[in-house]
Structure formats: C-alpha cells, structure tokens
Design an enzyme around this catalytic site. Structure first.
Site, PDB file in Angstrom:
ATOM      1  N   ASP A  68       0.837  -1.196   0.000  1.00 31.61           N
ATOM      2  CA  ASP A  68       0.000   0.000   0.000  1.00 31.61           C
ATOM      3  C   ASP A  68       0.872   1.247   0.000  1.00 31.61           C
ATOM      4  OD1 ASP A  68      -1.908  -1.867   0.273  1.00 31.61           O
ATOM      5  OD2 ASP A  68      -2.673  -1.185   2.220  1.00 31.61           O
ATOM      6  N   TYR A  69       1.976   1.140   0.714  1.00 28.73           N
ATOM      7  CA  TYR A  69       2.876   2.286   0.824  1.00 28.73           C
ATOM      8  C   TYR A  69       3.452   2.660  -0.543  1.00 28.73           C
ATOM      9  CZ  TYR A  69       6.876   5.059   2.381  1.00 28.73           C
ATOM     10  OH  TYR A  69       7.795   6.054   2.560  1.00 28.73           O
ATOM     11  N   GLU A  70       3.930   1.641  -1.267  1.00 28.99           N
ATOM     12  CA  GLU A  70       4.481   1.902  -2.602  1.00 28.99           C
ATOM     13  C   GLU A  70       3.415   2.474  -3.531  1.00 28.99           C
ATOM     14  OE1 GLU A  70       7.766  -1.439  -3.513  1.00 28.99           O
ATOM     15  OE2 GLU A  70       5.927  -2.174  -2.596  1.00 28.99           O
ATOM     16  N   PHE A  71       2.192   1.916  -3.395  1.00 31.52           N
ATOM     17  CA  PHE A  71       1.092   2.405  -4.219  1.00 31.52           C
ATOM     18  C   PHE A  71       0.853   3.891  -3.951  1.00 31.52           C
ATOM     19  CE2 PHE A  71      -3.297   3.348  -5.203  1.00 31.52           C
ATOM     20  CZ  PHE A  71      -3.459   2.757  -6.441  1.00 31.52           C
ATOM     21  N   SER A 123     -36.576  -6.169 -14.549  1.00 23.87           N
ATOM     22  CA  SER A 123     -36.569  -6.787 -13.234  1.00 23.87           C
ATOM     23  C   SER A 123     -36.437  -8.304 -13.466  1.00 23.87           C
ATOM     24  CB  SER A 123     -37.879  -6.394 -12.578  1.00 23.87           C
ATOM     25  OG  SER A 123     -38.062  -7.061 -11.393  1.00 23.87           O
ATOM     26  N   LEU A 124     -36.551  -9.109 -12.420  1.00 24.52           N
ATOM     27  CA  LEU A 124     -36.469 -10.560 -12.595  1.00 24.52           C
ATOM     28  C   LEU A 124     -37.705 -11.207 -11.992  1.00 24.52           C
ATOM     29  CD1 LEU A 124     -32.781 -11.251 -11.476  1.00 24.52           C
ATOM     30  CD2 LEU A 124     -33.680 -11.544 -13.790  1.00 24.52           C
ATOM     31  N   GLU A 184     -25.979 -18.031 -11.380  1.00 24.24           N
ATOM     32  CA  GLU A 184     -25.174 -16.972 -10.774  1.00 24.24           C
ATOM     33  C   GLU A 184     -25.726 -16.630  -9.398  1.00 24.24           C
ATOM     34  OE1 GLU A 184     -25.125 -13.625 -13.484  1.00 24.24           O
ATOM     35  OE2 GLU A 184     -24.937 -15.014 -15.168  1.00 24.24           O
ATOM     36  N   LYS A 223     -27.148 -14.038  -6.659  1.00 21.53           N
ATOM     37  CA  LYS A 223     -27.913 -12.788  -6.754  1.00 21.53           C
ATOM     38  C   LYS A 223     -27.373 -11.846  -5.684  1.00 21.53           C
ATOM     39  CE  LYS A 223     -32.610 -11.142  -7.482  1.00 21.53           C
ATOM     40  NZ  LYS A 223     -32.723 -10.017  -6.568  1.00 21.53           N
ATOM     41  N   ASP A 281     -26.746  -8.826  -3.367  1.00 23.28           N
ATOM     42  CA  ASP A 281     -27.737  -7.978  -2.728  1.00 23.28           C
ATOM     43  C   ASP A 281     -27.174  -6.574  -2.510  1.00 23.28           C
ATOM     44  OD1 ASP A 281     -30.181  -7.431  -1.739  1.00 23.28           O
ATOM     45  OD2 ASP A 281     -29.899  -8.430   0.191  1.00 23.28           O
ATOM     46  N   ARG A 289     -30.764   2.049 -11.613  1.00 22.75           N
ATOM     47  CA  ARG A 289     -31.828   1.414 -12.361  1.00 22.75           C
ATOM     48  C   ARG A 289     -33.043   2.317 -12.517  1.00 22.75           C
ATOM     49  NH1 ARG A 289     -34.426  -4.484 -11.258  1.00 22.75           N
ATOM     50  NH2 ARG A 289     -35.729  -3.486  -9.708  1.00 22.75           N
ATOM     51  N   GLU A 335     -23.995  -4.878  -9.879  1.00 23.83           N
ATOM     52  CA  GLU A 335     -24.576  -4.562  -8.585  1.00 23.83           C
ATOM     53  C   GLU A 335     -23.496  -3.892  -7.735  1.00 23.83           C
ATOM     54  OE1 GLU A 335     -27.750  -5.541  -8.510  1.00 23.83           O
ATOM     55  OE2 GLU A 335     -28.318  -5.526  -6.386  1.00 23.83           O
ATOM     56  N   TYR A 390     -22.480  -8.578 -14.259  1.00 27.90           N
ATOM     57  CA  TYR A 390     -23.074  -9.828 -14.743  1.00 27.90           C
ATOM     58  C   TYR A 390     -23.642  -9.782 -16.148  1.00 27.90           C
ATOM     59  CZ  TYR A 390     -27.131  -7.368 -12.850  1.00 27.90           C
ATOM     60  OH  TYR A 390     -28.066  -6.419 -12.565  1.00 27.90           O
ATOM     61  N   LYS A 411     -35.247 -17.023  -4.765  1.00 26.70           N
ATOM     62  CA  LYS A 411     -34.973 -16.233  -3.556  1.00 26.70           C
ATOM     63  C   LYS A 411     -34.858 -17.147  -2.344  1.00 26.70           C
ATOM     64  CE  LYS A 411     -35.516 -11.729  -4.721  1.00 26.70           C
ATOM     65  NZ  LYS A 411     -36.510 -10.712  -4.484  1.00 26.70           N
ATOM     66  N   CYS A 427     -20.938  -3.224  37.554  1.00 28.82           N
ATOM     67  CA  CYS A 427     -20.263  -4.216  36.717  1.00 28.82           C
ATOM     68  C   CYS A 427     -20.581  -5.617  37.228  1.00 28.82           C
ATOM     69  CB  CYS A 427     -18.756  -3.981  36.753  1.00 28.82           C
ATOM     70  SG  CYS A 427     -17.841  -5.245  35.874  1.00 28.82           S
ATOM     71  N   CYS A 447     -17.063  -7.090  38.650  1.00 27.05           N
ATOM     72  CA  CYS A 447     -16.267  -6.537  39.740  1.00 27.05           C
ATOM     73  C   CYS A 447     -17.047  -5.534  40.584  1.00 27.05           C
ATOM     74  CB  CYS A 447     -14.993  -5.886  39.199  1.00 27.05           C
ATOM     75  SG  CYS A 447     -15.289  -4.322  38.383  1.00 27.05           S
ATOM     76  N   CYS A 507     -17.183  -0.219  32.427  1.00 34.25           N
ATOM     77  CA  CYS A 507     -16.712  -0.471  33.780  1.00 34.25           C
ATOM     78  C   CYS A 507     -15.379   0.252  33.896  1.00 34.25           C
ATOM     79  CB  CYS A 507     -16.515  -1.966  34.022  1.00 34.25           C
ATOM     80  SG  CYS A 507     -15.534  -2.272  35.501  1.00 34.25           S
ATOM     81  N   CYS A 526     -10.510  -5.382  36.884  1.00 29.98           N
ATOM     82  CA  CYS A 526     -11.708  -6.105  36.469  1.00 29.98           C
ATOM     83  C   CYS A 526     -11.270  -7.305  35.604  1.00 29.98           C
ATOM     84  CB  CYS A 526     -12.614  -5.147  35.695  1.00 29.98           C
ATOM     85  SG  CYS A 526     -14.148  -5.867  35.157  1.00 29.98           S
TER      86      CYS A 526
HETATM   87  P1  AMP Z   1     -35.459  -7.674  -8.360  1.00 30.12           P
HETATM   88  O1  AMP Z   1     -34.857  -6.393  -7.812  1.00 30.12           O
HETATM   89  O2  AMP Z   1     -35.919  -8.603  -7.313  1.00 30.12           O
HETATM   90  O3  AMP Z   1     -36.421  -7.415  -9.471  1.00 30.12           O
HETATM   91  O4  AMP Z   1     -34.219  -8.440  -9.022  1.00 30.12           O
HETATM   92  C1  AMP Z   1     -33.557  -7.916 -10.116  1.00 30.12           C
HETATM   93  C2  AMP Z   1     -32.248  -7.352  -9.682  1.00 30.12           C
HETATM   94  O5  AMP Z   1     -31.367  -8.353  -9.212  1.00 30.12           O
HETATM   95  C3  AMP Z   1     -31.509  -6.744 -10.823  1.00 30.12           C
HETATM   96  O6  AMP Z   1     -31.898  -5.435 -11.074  1.00 30.12           O
HETATM   97  C4  AMP Z   1     -30.091  -6.790 -10.350  1.00 30.12           C
HETATM   98  O7  AMP Z   1     -29.770  -5.573  -9.726  1.00 30.12           O
HETATM   99  C5  AMP Z   1     -30.061  -7.846  -9.261  1.00 30.12           C
HETATM  100  N1  AMP Z   1     -29.071  -8.905  -9.499  1.00 30.12           N
HETATM  101  C6  AMP Z   1     -28.152  -9.309  -8.601  1.00 30.12           C
HETATM  102  N2  AMP Z   1     -27.376 -10.264  -9.079  1.00 30.12           N
HETATM  103  C7  AMP Z   1     -27.769 -10.508 -10.349  1.00 30.12           C
HETATM  104  C8  AMP Z   1     -27.309 -11.403 -11.374  1.00 30.12           C
HETATM  105  N3  AMP Z   1     -26.311 -12.262 -11.164  1.00 30.12           N
HETATM  106  N4  AMP Z   1     -27.951 -11.348 -12.555  1.00 30.12           N
HETATM  107  C9  AMP Z   1     -28.978 -10.482 -12.755  1.00 30.12           C
HETATM  108  N5  AMP Z   1     -29.439  -9.619 -11.833  1.00 30.12           N
HETATM  109  C10 AMP Z   1     -28.855  -9.621 -10.625  1.00 30.12           C
HETATM  110 ZN    ZN Z   2     -15.699  -4.509  36.105  1.00 27.50          ZN
END
Ligand code: AMP
Ligand code: ZN
Length: 668
Positions: free
Chosen positions: A31-34, A80-81, A110, A112, A114, A133, A169, A221, A308, A402, A405, A420, A426
């Site tokens: 990290d230092y060199e960086f 969405s999914l 894959e 998912k 969060d 999004r 994500e 992804y 899910k 406490c 003690c 404490c 203690c």
């Molecule tokens: P939902 O929000 O429940 O409609 O799920 C869709 C969201 O899942 C997408 O907008 C992505 O942000 C998220 N997500 C996370 N991992 C993945 C993945 N491997 N492929 C596609 N979507 C993903």
């Molecule tokens: Zn104590």
C-alpha cells in the site's frame, strides 16, 4: 520521456495495480508503494493541468459534489427478474421454456448479489456514465460517485470502440460494512443497518469524497449492446472478466434443472461464507440465441429466473438479559432466548448492543421477539411483538454495577456504551486485553488460547500482556492441559511476535477506539511512538479518519504513566515502536520548533520523504495544506500553480530546498 508520457505511464501502472488489488485480490506492491506512485502522479497532474483526465487513477478520491442528480434514459432497458421459491416453480419455468425452444437447454447459475443495481456505459474504452436502475427506463446519473469505486475500471480494452453497457450490482462487503460501523461507533455516529441499504444510500451521496471512503465494490453480470460476438451467458461473463471487470467466479454452468437445484442448495448452506451478502440465485438460459427466442414480458426476461432464499428470521421468547464486559470495559447486553431454529442453526442468544437499543425496542422480560441473522455472527433482535407481551411484564433496565467486579458503571456523554471504569482489576478486562494482544490481527501469537489466558490470569502468572514476555517454560508446564511441547511453542510464539510491525503493535495495545485501520493511519502519520505520544489533539484530528473521540482517547491513554511504562517494557523486550519503511526520524535538534511546513514538488538533493523526515527530526511540523498558520511552503520543482497562488495570497514565504537546508544545523 516527456511529462505527458510520464503521466500516461504512471496512470497505466496505477490502473494495473488497482486491478490487481480490487478486482483480482492479488496485489504485487505494498500500500505504501502504491501511495507513493499515486502521490507522484498527483503532483505531476497538478503541475500540468492541461493533461487532466477524469479517468485518471487520481480521480478515485472523489471531489465532485452533485446537488441534483440528472435523470437520463437507459440505452437498453433494465428489466426486473421473476421470482421463484421452490423446485416446482423452477420445473414449471423449464416447461414453459421447452415450449418455445425445442433444443436442449443449459443454464448459467449466478449468485444474486444484494446491493443496488447499476448500468455502466463505456465508449472508446472509457467510462462514460453510470446510471442507477430507476424505473428501468430511466435512472439517475451517478458517475462521479461510481468513479470512486476502485473495482470499477475507468478504462477497458473492449473488442470495439463503440458504446456498450455493462450491468452490475454495487455492494458493500460484510467486513467493509463491519469496519465502517466500527468507525462510526468510535465517532459516536449512528450505525448503518445493513450492507445493502448502505450501498444504495452511498450512491446518492452528494459529496463523492464521502463515497470514496465507503468500502464499495461493483460485481458485474451482463453486457448489453455489444457489437461484437457473444454466444452465451457463460462467454459474456468471461469476456467481462477479460476486460477487467470484477465478475465473481462462483457462477456455474448447469446442464439441467437438477444441477441448477444442486447449485441453489449448495449456496443456501454456504452463502454465509461469502464476503458479501446474496439474497438468492439467478438462473439464466445460457445460449443467447435461445434468450432471443424467449424474449421479455412487460417486466422481466422470460429466459431468467431468480430463486430467492427465505428471509432468515425467527420468532422466539426473551428469557433473560445478561451483560458481558469486554477488554475495554465496554458492557454489552446480550439477550438469552428460548432456543429457536434460524437458517439451520439453533439460536440461543442475540446481541442488544447498548442501552439505547434496549430502549428503542422498548424491550420487556418475556417479550416475543424477532431475531434476524445479518452479516454478523451473532444474530440481532430486530422487532418486538408488543401484542404478545405478558400483562405484568417488566421493562428491561440497564444494570448499574459491573457484573464482574461490582464497580459503578459510567456512560460518557454522547456515547451509547456503558463502561466499567475498573481497568486495572476487572478480570474480563485483564484477560480481554491479553487476548486482544495475542490475536491474529495484532501480535498473532500462536499456541495460546482463551482458556489458558484466563487460567494464567486467575493464577496470577500474568496480569498484563507485557508479562507474556517474562514467561518461562517451567512456569507454564504446571498449568492444566499444558505439556512441555505446547509450553515451548507458547514461549517461542511470544518471542517471535516481536517481529510484528509497529502498526500491529499499536493496534495490539488495545487503546480504546483504535481499531486496525486507525492504527495503520496513526503509524503512517506518526512513524514513531514518541511522535504519537507528543501529538496534540489538533495534530491528531488532522490525520485522515481520526476524529475527536479517537484523539481524546489517545491523549487520555498517554496521560497515564502506567501505559507508557508498559510500552517501555515492551520495547525492552524487542517489540517494534517505529515504522519500518520510514526514514530514520531521530530527534536531531530543536531548530524548527514551532514552525510548520507544507512540502510540495520534486526536490534535487533529497526525496520529498527525506525532506519531511528532516523537518520532523529538527522538531518542525508538517501540514498537508496551506493556511494562514503555515510558517513556510517548501517548494521543489513542479509545485502546483494553485498552491503557489494560495501561498502568495496568504503571504506565506515560499522557500527553496537550499534555503531550507540553511535553517537546520547539520545540513546535508
Ligand atoms: P429484483 O430487484 O428482485 O427485481 O431483481 C432484479 C435485480 O437483481 C436486478 O436489477 C439486479 O440488480 C439484481 N441482481 C443481482 N445479481 C444478479 C445477477 N447475477 N444477474 C442479474 N441480476 C442480478
Ligand atoms: Zn468490572
């Protein structure tokens, strides 16, 4: 080499190191060199503003402030999914697919992730913009904030110069989240709830410098709008990886739905081992030609399905509240629960953090409570079912003494935690400090477990971690369960620990609020413990990430002679109290006493670091930026024009290297 070429070469070199560190997790320099390289580039850029580039590695620290995020149209809609929760759901989905595609199907499985979804647009290999999004058709442009996330490549070598999108994500790792909260706790700020909300909240911060401080990462992804061949989802992930994006390697190709189920089952039990949180699995038809045949509904692709995982929550009864005393004397309330099954493990205890938390939940004995397994190891109580409260239930009040003690507990103003105050006597504080001292991230002493420490403390063999260095094999053998071999290992482990670097020793001391990262920052800013001891509150808070609370805690620590005596003892045993890579900083004179210097530019005879250590050695002070209180600006070649101007406006004398050498007695 021209300055422009030098700047370009440095940018390329730093980009490569960023990629190795943040995407591949395989750094090749310290990290230092960086930091040295980055500082060098920063100075060259400041001196040559005509070569400004928003995608330079120096721009990662942020700086841009956005008052209102602009709404922009996505080039490709962000769908969405659809969700499923059982094997039957998946089989139904497969049956629907087979009606459209009459060929054998394979699936890319894959995780998912969060967090918050993001769409990155690249053109001519440069990051052009980053958009949230939103409603899927348009979202907020948050490019300035995304630029600070080091795993997002600012430049890529794509197969084509034309514009394309890549989806991913924005997440915060569990450890990053815990560290961030630890920092907030130390600063007395309110803690964040969970990594996901923190990640999505971070994207909308107005000050990108703040975003740069958040431990965010971006997992990709999907590539959209590529005008080069991509055949399958598997191929897409690999291409994204090759371009320099962070694409987790857990994804697997499944030949049928059974293999999909195996992937789902595997990660249901192993997901807690991942460094980040997931809320399920995404299954995608692998062949893009098949995806095209399947198309989209109004809301989601037909060729993908999210599976899910169940929310990890359970309801149970609160039996009792017990109090644990930690090494710093902090008292933590812990709920004892009626045992309940939560995601495959039996939960009997939950953390309650502090008195405020108990109050916020309005917790009563006998309450029915909701426990949740978050990123942390111990589950937490997230809710109380007030309707189910027994009639004469008593509220949970915080203890006054406490439990170990009997000292009267104290709670400092503005702090949530009770302490404490009986630091020296203690028992859990004594053993706790020793345990912290020997832990892996501190002195990393093998062969010494929790029970042995407790036993040694109880038998009066040690009272302090410095006593560890006086232990002899003969003293230890009589202890329960201690053979000669393990006693020898222990003594050897203690002796070898003197090789641990200064910042680890500093962390090992267990100064309140001085965590691992704070210790690193302190060791960098004050490369010798004497310098840290002498530092004033103002000098301490001038360091990145050091707030008032930490500064006060340090000053209080050094005010106690027994603490300094312990440090002297440790030093006598061979422990490191100086940073290694730093130049020597022995005190040579008081010639610069009371003077503060801003050092900028490139020097002829010495490196900037050598000049800085000379200032310190002659009792001067170094400050980062020019203010009315600065005594001198020590300017080398290529000092930035803005710095020069500021010094001139404030009337701060600008001196050269040679003039500086005349100010100190033993000039080089
Ligand atoms: P939902 O929000 O429940 O409609 O799920 C869709 C969201 O899942 C997408 O907008 C992505 O942000 C998220 N997500 C996370 N991992 C993945 C993945 N491997 N492929 C596609 N979507 C993903
Ligand atoms: Zn104590």
């Amino acid at each position: 080499m021209s300055v422009e070429d030098k700047i370009k070469a440095l940018r390329a070199e730093l980009t490569e190191h960023n990629h190795r560190y943040y995407v591949l997790d395989e750094p090749v320099i310290s990290d230092y060199e960086f930091d040295q390289l980055l500082n060098h580039l920063h100075e060259l850029e400041q001196a040559n503003p005509q070569f400004y580039d928003p995608n330079s590695p120096t721009q990662r620290v942020g700086g841009a402030v956005t008052k209102n995020f602009i709404t922009v149209q996505h080039d490709h809609r962000m769908y969405s999914l659809d969700n499923s929760y059982s094997k039957e759901d998946l089989l139904d989905w497969e049956a629907r697919l087979k009606k459209v595609v009459q060929e054998p199907l394979s699936f890319m499985c894959e995780l998912k992730y969060d967090g918050a979804s993001i769409s990155l647009t690249y053109q001519e290999g440069q990051l052009l913009r980053a958009v949230t999004r939103g409603d899927g058709i348009q979202g907020d442009e948050v490019t300035a904030n995304i630029r600070t996330i080091k795993s997002v490549p600012l430049q890529v070598s794509a197969p084509s110069n034309e514009r394309f999108d890549i989806r991913g994500e924005i997440i915060m790792t569990k450890s990053g989240f815990a560290a961030l909260n630890e920092k907030r706790r130390a600063l007395g700020e309110e803690e964040f709830k969970n990594p996901r909300n923190t990640a999505s909240g971070s994207l909308k911060l107005q000050d990108s410098t703040e975003v740069a401080k958040r431990p965010l990462s971006c997992l990709l992804y999907s590539i959209q709008g590529a005008n080069w061949p991509i055949d399958t989802q598997e191929d897409m992930l690999q291409q994204a990886r090759n371009m320099g994006f962070k694409v987790p390697k857990e994804a697997r190709l499944a030949k049928n739905i059974d293999q999909v189920m195996q992937f789902i089952d595997y990660w249901d039990t192993h997901r807690h081992e991942l460094p980040y949180e997931i809320d399920g699995v995404v299954v995608k038809v692998n062949e893009l030609s098949h995806q095209e045949m399947l198309g989209y509904t109004a809301k989601a692709p037909r060729w993908a399905m999210a599976y899910k995982y169940k929310a990890e929550e359970a309801t149970t009864l609160l039996n009792q509240v017990v109090y644990q005393v930690g090494r710093t004397g902090a008292v933590t309330p812990v709920a004892e629960l009626e045992p309940v099954d939560l995601a495959g493990t039996v939960v009997k205890r939950a953390s309650l953090h502090n008195a405020d938390q108990i109050e916020k939940l309005d917790l009563h004995f006998g309450d029915t409570v909701v426990v949740e397994k978050g990123g942390e190891i111990i589950p937490k109580i997230t809710d109380v079912k007030i309707g189910l409260r027994p009639k004469d239930a008593l509220p949970v009040g915080f203890i006054e003494r406490c439990p170990e003690c009997s000292s009267t507990l104290v709670r400092l103003e503005g702090e949530a935690q009770h302490y404490c105050p009986n630091e020296q006597n203690c028992p859990p504080q004594i053993s706790g400090r020793i345990q912290h001292f020997i832990s892996r991230k501190a002195m990393d002493i093998d062969g010494l477990g929790e029970e042995t420490v407790n036993l040694m403390v109880k038998q009066g063999l040690i009272k302090d971690f410095a006593d560890l260095f006086t232990l002899k094999v003969e003293d230890i053998i009589p202890l329960e369960r201690m053979g000669e071999k393990s006693a020898q290992n222990l003594v050897k482990g203690v002796q070898e620990s003197v090789r641990q670097p200064y910042h680890k020793v500093l962390f090992a001391l267990g100064i309140r609020h001085v965590g691992e990262t704070v210790a690193q920052k302190l060791a960098q800013a004050f490369p010798k413990i004497e310098l840290l001891r002498r530092a004033s509150e103002a000098e301490l808070v001038a360091v990145d990430d050091i707030g008032l609370k930490i500064a006060q805690s340090l000053i209080n620590y050094f005010d106690h002679d027994e603490n300094w005596n312990r440090i002297e003892r440790l030093r006598a045993y061979g422990c490191q109290f100086e940073a290694e890579n730093e130049p020597e900083q022995l005190l040579q004179s008081h010639a610069l006493e009371g003077l503060s210097f801003v050092v900028s530019g490139v020097f002829q005879r010495l490196s900037r670091e050598e000049i800085k250590s000379l200032i310190l050695a002659h009792s001067g002070k170094i400050v980062g930026s020019i203010s009315g209180k600065t005594s001198y600006v020590l300017a080398g070649d290529q000092m930035g024009p803005s710095k020069r101007q500021k010094a001139e406006t404030l009337g701060i004398p600008i001196i050269s290297e040679e003039e500086f050498f005349k100010m100190i007695p033993s000039n080089p």
